[in-house]
Design an enzyme around this catalytic site. Structure first.
Site, PDB file in Angstrom:
ATOM      1  N   GLY A 198      27.344   8.985  -1.078  1.00  0.00           N
ATOM      2  CA  GLY A 198      26.532   8.770  -1.547  1.00  0.00           C
ATOM      3  C   GLY A 198      25.033   9.063  -2.120  1.00  0.00           C
ATOM      4  O   GLY A 198      24.827  10.731  -2.076  1.00  0.00           O
ATOM      5  N   ASN A 199      24.915   8.789  -3.166  1.00  0.00           N
ATOM      6  CA  ASN A 199      23.310   9.770  -3.871  1.00  0.00           C
ATOM      7  C   ASN A 199      24.085  11.034  -4.542  1.00  0.00           C
ATOM      8  O   ASN A 199      23.703  11.779  -3.602  1.00  0.00           O
ATOM      9  CB  ASN A 199      22.340   9.725  -3.125  1.00  0.00           C
ATOM     10  CG  ASN A 199      21.025   9.840  -3.397  1.00  0.00           C
ATOM     11  OD1 ASN A 199      20.989  10.278  -4.381  1.00  0.00           O
ATOM     12  ND2 ASN A 199      19.970  10.215  -2.573  1.00  0.00           N
ATOM     13  N   GLY A 200      25.027  11.267  -5.177  1.00  0.00           N
ATOM     14  CA  GLY A 200      25.928  12.227  -5.304  1.00  0.00           C
ATOM     15  C   GLY A 200      26.658  13.394  -4.298  1.00  0.00           C
ATOM     16  O   GLY A 200      26.731  14.387  -4.751  1.00  0.00           O
ATOM     17  N   GLY A 201      26.271  13.042  -2.619  1.00  0.00           N
ATOM     18  CA  GLY A 201      26.938  13.854  -1.832  1.00  0.00           C
ATOM     19  C   GLY A 201      27.763  12.630  -0.798  1.00  0.00           C
ATOM     20  O   GLY A 201      27.831  11.895  -0.732  1.00  0.00           O
ATOM     21  N   LYS A 223      24.078  15.735   4.829  1.00  0.00           N
ATOM     22  CA  LYS A 223      24.355  15.448   3.148  1.00  0.00           C
ATOM     23  C   LYS A 223      24.521  16.421   2.665  1.00  0.00           C
ATOM     24  O   LYS A 223      23.726  17.081   2.234  1.00  0.00           O
ATOM     25  CB  LYS A 223      23.519  14.290   3.174  1.00  0.00           C
ATOM     26  CG  LYS A 223      23.393  13.623   1.347  1.00  0.00           C
ATOM     27  CD  LYS A 223      22.747  12.916   1.130  1.00  0.00           C
ATOM     28  CE  LYS A 223      22.579  11.317   1.325  1.00  0.00           C
ATOM     29  NZ  LYS A 223      21.592  11.000   0.854  1.00  0.00           N
ATOM     30  N   ASP A 260      15.749   0.110  -1.664  1.00  0.00           N
ATOM     31  CA  ASP A 260      17.206  -0.218  -2.036  1.00  0.00           C
ATOM     32  C   ASP A 260      17.539  -0.337  -0.668  1.00  0.00           C
ATOM     33  O   ASP A 260      18.309   0.656   0.217  1.00  0.00           O
ATOM     34  CB  ASP A 260      17.664   1.335  -2.224  1.00  0.00           C
ATOM     35  CG  ASP A 260      19.388   1.338  -2.704  1.00  0.00           C
ATOM     36  OD1 ASP A 260      19.508   0.099  -2.922  1.00  0.00           O
ATOM     37  OD2 ASP A 260      19.856   2.291  -2.510  1.00  0.00           O
TER      38      ASP A 260
END
Length: 448
Positions: free
Chosen positions: A175-178, A195, A283
């Site tokens: 998630g979130n690019g990683g 992360k 979120d």
């Protein structure tokens, strides 16, 4: 007193801007800029770094017309500050008033001993700044990957830690690019959640990551995931946080009300803490609520969080399925939109399914807005009173009011009978439930 001869706003391009950098307990330093409208956030941080070489500054603040401090930590927020200042200057000129410099207040990270509450150290392998005087180059790139990397180094330089100290174990999620890993920090013996994010990602994702780091540094709450630090290696940034061995709530089945009530208390306290800092989570959803076998409940993943400017925002980020109707419609939103997301999340956890049957969530992707139109058009779903207590049904109903202003304010959430009933500090209930659920999961999986 300093005078500035500024023409109309459209002519600001050719005007000299004086920025007064306020130094805590030490007066101020004036900095003259010859191309104010082109000034970048990174440029200001570089000069602040020369004025305050012993501090690691990640943002700065200015005061609005009401005297409230507004935080700047991006080029977009920088433009908003300059626009506000220039409009103020024009008004002062019309009224024949003296023109003051633009005053900013550096906001440095807490010293490592205070900030790094979990005892780990960090090394970003960053070199010294290349700037030797408070002069801004008009040709600096505004959105380059190199600049973003330098900004990350600036924020994260606070100790001694490297990738060789980390032993990666299991993959916890994406998630979130990683990708998030369970990892072992060899020197301390601690288990971490790490992360790992490649830097060849979109600029928007880089901005979200920067936002997450800023908020993790700031937060100091037992209901917010603990931040150990981060390190930067080659084209990857690794963010180290507390490991919660129970994982996120989205992997659990239907949760009993007596357990869910105590989880709700912790989540509401975590959100109330963020809101007290003028921060929207943006979120809120079950996958961003973590539990452990000790019975603790903590909010995580602030990749789409940002400072709440003037108590309202108007952007598109987040996970659509949990968005409030006003967000889906593209209207202005604030704290009350987080409250909707809180309500729909706990309704899902209580039912064991998403409250809108016609919406089939596609995990890991944003849904087309037309599929979410039912959230805007239809009446909010209601928990069946026969299966749940009246206080719980009322709590969810209030959180999911279609009109934002009809939803509970933070103090009303904490004072709601459902929250008051379970605000007893009994973490054993959650602990026993998590341990039992994990044991059932292991027994179903069988021996390795």
């Amino acid at each position: 007193m300093l005078w500035l001869a500024l023409g109309p706003f459209c002519a600001m391009e050719n005007q000299v801007l004086v920025i007064r950098i306020k130094i805590p307990n030490s007066g101020a330093v004036d900095w003259t800029v010859h191309s104010g409208p082109q000034l970048l956030f990174r440029d200001v941080l570089d000069v602040i770094g020369q004025v305050l070489p012993e501090a690691t500054t990640t943002a700065f603040e200015y005061e609005d017309e009401d005297g409230d401090r507004i935080t700047v930590r991006s080029d977009e927020e920088m433009k908003a500050m300059l626009s506000y200042y220039y409009s103020t200057v024009m008004e002062q000129q019309v009224n024949g008033q003296l023109i003051e410099p633009l005053q900013i207040f550096p906001r440095a990270c807490k010293p490592p001993g205070e900030r790094n509450i979990h005892g780990l150290k960090v090394n970003t392998r960053a070199g010294p700044s290349q700037h030797t005087s408070p002069v801004v180059s008009d040709s600096l790139p505004s959105n380059s990957l190199k600049k973003s990397s330098a900004e990350l180094r600036k924020i994260l330089a606070n100790g001694q830690m490297n990738e060789q100290d980390i032993r990666y174990r299991d993959t916890l999620g994406h998630g979130n690019g990683g990708t998030v890993y369970k990892a072992h920090h060899v020197p301390s013996g601690k288990i971490l959640a790490v992360k790992v994010i490649l830097l060849d990602i979109t600029l928007e994702l880089q901005k979200q990551i920067m936002s997450e780091l800023e908020i993790l540094y700031k937060c100091d709450s037992s209901y917010i995931i603990g931040f150990y630090g981060a390190f930067f290696v080659e084209n990857r940034i690794s963010i180290c946080t507390e490991f919660m061995d129970g994982g996120s709530l989205d992997v659990y089945r239907k949760i009993p009300e007596h357990v869910l009530g105590r989880i709700a208390v912790a989540v509401v306290k975590g959100l109330t803490y963020l809101w007290s800092l003028k921060i929207l989570h943006r979120d809120v959803k079950p996958s961003n609520m973590l539990v452990n076998t000790g019975g603790q409940v903590k909010l995580c993943d602030f990749g789409v969080s940002t400072q709440l400017v003037n108590s309202i925002a108007k952007t598109y980020v987040g996970t659509n399925a949990y968005m409030a109707p006003e967000r889906i419609s593209g209207e202005q939103y604030g704290i009350h939109s987080d409250v909707w997301s809180l309500g729909i999340s706990f309704m899902e956890l209580a039912l064991g399914r998403f409250p809108y049957p016609q919406i089939q969530k596609n995990q890991g992707s944003l849904m087309p807005l037309q599929l979410l139109q039912c959230i805007v058009d239809e009446d909010s779903p209601v928990l069946p009173l026969g299966e749940f207590s009246e206080p719980f049904v009322h709590f969810i109903t209030q959180c999911m009011r279609k009109q934002p202003k009809e939803r509970p304010a933070p103090e009303e959430l904490m004072g709601h009978p459902f929250i008051v009933q379970f605000n007893d500090g009994n973490s054993t209930v959650v602990s026993m439930w998590v341990c039992r659920a994990l044991e059932e999961r292991r027994s179903q999986q069988g021996p390795p």
